[in-house]
Design a protein around this motif. Structure first.
Motif, PDB file in Angstrom:
ATOM      1  N   TYR A   2       0.843  -1.198   0.000  1.00  0.00           N
ATOM      2  CA  TYR A   2       0.000   0.000   0.000  1.00  0.00           C
ATOM      3  C   TYR A   2       0.881   1.253   0.000  1.00  0.00           C
ATOM      4  O   TYR A   2       1.834   1.357   0.776  1.00  0.00           O
ATOM      5  CB  TYR A   2      -0.902   0.019   1.228  1.00  0.00           C
ATOM      6  N   THR A   3       0.572   2.199  -0.857  1.00  0.00           N
ATOM      7  CA  THR A   3       1.305   3.467  -0.864  1.00  0.00           C
ATOM      8  C   THR A   3       0.322   4.628  -0.826  1.00  0.00           C
ATOM      9  O   THR A   3      -0.754   4.574  -1.459  1.00  0.00           O
ATOM     10  CB  THR A   3       2.195   3.611  -2.111  1.00  0.00           C
ATOM     11  N   VAL A   4       0.680   5.656  -0.109  1.00  0.00           N
ATOM     12  CA  VAL A   4      -0.145   6.853  -0.034  1.00  0.00           C
ATOM     13  C   VAL A   4      -0.231   7.517  -1.399  1.00  0.00           C
ATOM     14  O   VAL A   4      -1.269   8.077  -1.775  1.00  0.00           O
ATOM     15  CB  VAL A   4       0.422   7.832   1.022  1.00  0.00           C
ATOM     16  N   ALA A   5       0.852   7.433  -2.161  1.00  0.00           N
ATOM     17  CA  ALA A   5       0.883   8.070  -3.482  1.00  0.00           C
ATOM     18  C   ALA A   5      -0.195   7.486  -4.404  1.00  0.00           C
ATOM     19  O   ALA A   5      -0.891   8.229  -5.117  1.00  0.00           O
ATOM     20  CB  ALA A   5       2.263   7.908  -4.113  1.00  0.00           C
ATOM     21  N   ASP A   6      -0.356   6.158  -4.409  1.00  0.00           N
ATOM     22  CA  ASP A   6      -1.400   5.537  -5.232  1.00  0.00           C
ATOM     23  C   ASP A   6      -2.781   6.011  -4.802  1.00  0.00           C
ATOM     24  O   ASP A   6      -3.659   6.301  -5.638  1.00  0.00           O
ATOM     25  CB  ASP A   6      -1.325   4.009  -5.119  1.00  0.00           C
ATOM     26  N   TYR A   7      -2.979   6.074  -3.499  1.00  0.00           N
ATOM     27  CA  TYR A   7      -4.271   6.491  -2.936  1.00  0.00           C
ATOM     28  C   TYR A   7      -4.595   7.935  -3.318  1.00  0.00           C
ATOM     29  O   TYR A   7      -5.687   8.236  -3.804  1.00  0.00           O
ATOM     30  CB  TYR A   7      -4.221   6.318  -1.421  1.00  0.00           C
ATOM     31  N   THR A   8      -3.636   8.842  -3.133  1.00  0.00           N
ATOM     32  CA  THR A   8      -3.890  10.252  -3.434  1.00  0.00           C
ATOM     33  C   THR A   8      -4.022  10.497  -4.937  1.00  0.00           C
ATOM     34  O   THR A   8      -4.797  11.353  -5.357  1.00  0.00           O
ATOM     35  CB  THR A   8      -2.780  11.142  -2.845  1.00  0.00           C
ATOM     36  N   ASP A   9      -3.274   9.738  -5.749  1.00  0.00           N
ATOM     37  CA  ASP A   9      -3.417   9.871  -7.203  1.00  0.00           C
ATOM     38  C   ASP A   9      -4.824   9.491  -7.643  1.00  0.00           C
ATOM     39  O   ASP A   9      -5.404  10.119  -8.542  1.00  0.00           O
ATOM     40  CB  ASP A   9      -2.397   8.989  -7.921  1.00  0.00           C
ATOM     41  N   GLY A  10      -5.391   8.454  -7.007  1.00  0.00           N
ATOM     42  CA  GLY A  10      -6.752   8.045  -7.336  1.00  0.00           C
ATOM     43  C   GLY A  10      -7.760   9.136  -7.020  1.00  0.00           C
ATOM     44  O   GLY A  10      -8.718   9.361  -7.776  1.00  0.00           O
TER      45      GLY A  10
END
Length: 300
Positions: free
Chosen positions: A199-207
């Motif tokens: 899990y990465t915060v970057a993937d979450y925020t990009d979504g």
């Protein structure tokens, strides 16, 4: 003479980071006991308890308000007696007693009331506020990335015959909406070691940045930080949580920049979400986004 007296007790840090290991020779319970002892002897608190403000802003702090735990009940009693003001991201935290029931009744039936409790926003991912993607550049219609294996819904055979309806809410949503055009549904398991590694915060925020609507189903509690992440990232929140208590709801009209879908509707069919979004035309969608961004600047 002060109107407000803030109590500098950082319960989240105490509970989360040094719950088991002593810090300066003290455990979490020791710090709670010291807080109660100090306040009980403080003349200003004894005389003007109602002017004092205590922040309890994370659900890992709930045990210090637990009615059923005899070791840490004194703080609960002190709050009841003084009627101090509580700051919290979710009043549900005060009822979250394992074995005592998992569905929170309406807030008015609890030991506190809205006159003495202020619901405050979660702190969003600050990177989301740096740049906001223009609405016409967002590639996803709707987005969800979150845990579908809720901690409160793991096997609790001693407490229920079947889990509450909300336990299946997220998984139904992910399973039924994954094939919907424009929907990006990403299921995670916060209890999984693999999730913690990948899990990465970057993937979450990009979504969030790349989506018009962000789905906000209730989880272990009615509220979620992703609500404020979405607002900060310019994504329209779709609230699927019947018992949620929103910050500043007496002065901020949340209906002006959010969409609501009932839990029962989603449990019946998650397609009710896509149907609700299909009824919103581009003009209304633009209005929701504009007011949401303004609300973020002012309140979140």
């Amino acid at each position: 003479e002060a109107d407000v007296l803030f109590i500098p007790f950082y319960g989240q840090l105490s509970a989360m980071h040094v719950w088991k290991e002593p810090c300066s020779g003290m455990r979490h319970k020791d710090r709670v006991d010291l807080l109660v002892s100090t306040l009980s002897k403080e003349p200003a608190f004894v005389k003007h308890g109602r002017k004092h403000v205590l922040a309890l802003s994370h659900w890992d702090v709930r045990p210090i308000m637990n009615k059923t735990n005899p070791h840490i009940q004194p703080l609960r009693a002190l709050v009841d007696q003084s009627r101090m003001v509580l700051l919290s991201t979710d009043p549900y935290f005060f009822l979250f007693d394992y074995g005592a029931g998992y569905v929170a009744p309406p807030w008015e039936t609890l030991g506190f009331d809205t006159c003495h409790t202020v619901v405050v926003p979660y702190v969003p991912q600050m990177k989301l506020t740096e740049t906001v993607t223009p609405p016409h550049e967002r590639g996803n219609l709707a987005y969800f990335k979150g845990n579908t294996n809720l901690s409160t819904c793991l096997d609790k055979g001693d407490y229920w015959d079947s889990p509450p309806d909300y336990c299946l809410l997220r998984s139904k949503m992910v399973n039924q909406l994954s094939d919907e055009p424009g929907f990006v549904m990403d299921s995670t398991d916060s209890n999984s070691e693999m999730t913690r590694k990948t899990y990465t915060v970057a993937d979450y925020t990009d979504g969030i940045r790349n989506s018009t609507y962000c789905l906000m189903p209730r989880g272990d509690t009615p509220s979620s930080r992703r609500m404020f992440d979405a607002i900060a990232g310019g994504c329209i929140p779709v609230i699927i949580s019947d018992e949620i208590r929103l910050p500043f709801q007496h002065t901020l009209d949340w209906a002006n920049f959010t969409v609501r879908v009932g839990e029962n509707d989603v449990n019946t069919t998650a397609k009710s979400i896509s149907q609700a979004l299909a009824r919103i035309d581009s003009k209304e969608r633009g209005r929701l986004q504009k007011i949401g961004r303004a609300s973020c600047r002012e309140r979140v």
